[in-house]
Design a protein around this motif. Sequence first.
Motif, PDB file in Angstrom:
ATOM      1  N   HIS A  30      48.430  36.594  44.111  1.00 40.22           N
ATOM      2  CA  HIS A  30      47.029  36.559  44.035  1.00 40.22           C
ATOM      3  C   HIS A  30      46.548  34.932  43.474  1.00 40.22           C
ATOM      4  O   HIS A  30      46.932  34.702  42.272  1.00 40.22           O
ATOM      5  CB  HIS A  30      46.428  37.449  42.977  1.00 40.22           C
ATOM      6  N   ASP A  54      45.349  44.635  39.288  1.00 35.07           N
ATOM      7  CA  ASP A  54      44.065  44.107  39.261  1.00 35.07           C
ATOM      8  C   ASP A  54      44.053  43.432  37.735  1.00 35.07           C
ATOM      9  O   ASP A  54      43.334  42.305  37.552  1.00 35.07           O
ATOM     10  CB  ASP A  54      42.925  44.729  39.576  1.00 35.07           C
ATOM     11  N   ARG A  57      45.449  40.104  38.212  1.00 34.78           N
ATOM     12  CA  ARG A  57      44.954  39.458  39.400  1.00 34.78           C
ATOM     13  C   ARG A  57      43.443  38.642  38.392  1.00 34.78           C
ATOM     14  O   ARG A  57      43.175  37.560  38.832  1.00 34.78           O
ATOM     15  CB  ARG A  57      44.468  40.082  40.174  1.00 34.78           C
ATOM     16  N   ARG A  58      42.810  39.574  37.620  1.00 36.12           N
ATOM     17  CA  ARG A  58      41.654  39.085  36.953  1.00 36.12           C
ATOM     18  C   ARG A  58      42.192  37.875  35.922  1.00 36.12           C
ATOM     19  O   ARG A  58      41.196  37.038  35.533  1.00 36.12           O
ATOM     20  CB  ARG A  58      41.161  40.276  36.474  1.00 36.12           C
TER      21      ARG A  58
END
Lengths: 251, 251
Positions: A30, A54, A57-58
Amino acid sequence: MTHTTHVTATTAITTRTVEYPADGLTMVGHLALPAGTDRRPAVLIGPEGPGLNDFQRRRADALAELGYVALAFDINGGRWFTDPQEMLAHTTPLLADPDRMRGIGHAALDVLLAEPRTDPDRIAGIGYGTGGAIVLELGRAGVDLRAIGTVNALLTGRPGEAARIRCPVWAGVGSEDPIMPPAQRDAFAAEMQAAGVDWRLVVYGGALHAFHHPRIDHEQTVLPGIGPHPLHAQRAWQDIVGLLAECVPVT
Amino acid sequence: MTHTTHVTATTAITTRTVEYPADGLTMVGHLALPAGTDRRPAVLIGPEGPGLNDFQRRRADALAELGYVALAFDINGGRWFTDPQEMLAHTTPLLADPDRMRGIGHAALDVLLAEPRTDPDRIAGIGYGTGGAIVLELGRAGVDLRAIGTVNALLTGRPGEAARIRCPVWAGVGSEDPIMPPAQRDAFAAEMQAAGVDWRLVVYGGALHAFHHPRIDHEQTVLPGIGPHPLHAQRAWQDIVGLLAECVPVT
């Protein structure tokens, strides 16, 4: 390298899913880019043993919002292991094989270097658990990273190779982490010190392994000794951001 | 309490020399106030065993520039020991006597509380070496500090008293400090953890005792194991400023 591009515009940043080969798998990273078109310092973000999710990814998105090119890289071929035994079956041999770790790290680094926004002279590596061990191995391989920051990743390397690390190393660990006990902290510190590395170690009181990660809500089995510590998690993130501000400031 | 006032105006802050009695001596502290007339969070700054010097006075000024009321307090009755043996003759019995340390700390706290700019509900204590041990003793005495930050001050207290500490504790130490060796780090960490304190310990790789202090230029004898580390000194200061921003933010 195959790029599968899904462009998502948030307020200011652009994110992209990037597929690339490594370790015999197709990795799914990502990539997050700050607003603008100029070159920026860039950050590799290594995920925990279960894989890229996630949460990491954040982190890439958050760093892009701070002005960095950021790649949350993959270690498991797009998978996120919910079964701890399956995770361990994958990560245990990986963590015992510095060359395999370096292969995964180098492939991620190549993705960053292929991005025109990346300033190739200002790349830092951060990582958590297995992903932290991988960025440390890039340093021990002599890759010219400008900073290495790891949480829960106090794995020592092959004798003498830490002397190739030429950037500041910041490491964080929970005091009650049974997977990274005091003897392992001491061994890591001794390795860094013997190699002449500019290093720091932060021990977060009362924190378990993977303290940086939010509690996992679904019905996953969690290994003993693992648990969140939101306050120290926030501090460790601020410490990492401070490391990047020191070593690869966004100018 | 006797106040001898010398007002020095810099760009925005005001500083004042404050004399007050403690430990059978007349202490000579350095109080720094930010611009304005409103109440502000306040910080006690404890100096090293040799005493209060301009280095710690300038820390008070720096914190005032950040918006804090700051008192660099005295521990030696206005003296700064240049002879290490004379310093040890004073500090060794002091460090063995928590009640004497608390007396010195309480007297300094009273100076802060007598200052109208001080918000009495937002007081933090930071300190270096002996001065760090003193602010820790204030915590163990149950004083309602909002943060405790110490460098080179991993002294444990009387059994059980650390449970009275109700604020975050941040502690920094050099990895090569022979005066605060690994066993002392471990004992301090164990005390904090057993007491349920919210604690952190930063080990600065390669740093000696008093690494935070600039090299002493005059012809003073320096004890073995003492020496500066400018890079880690700057990091430790940033870490302290971060602790204050977390626990007693200037609003």
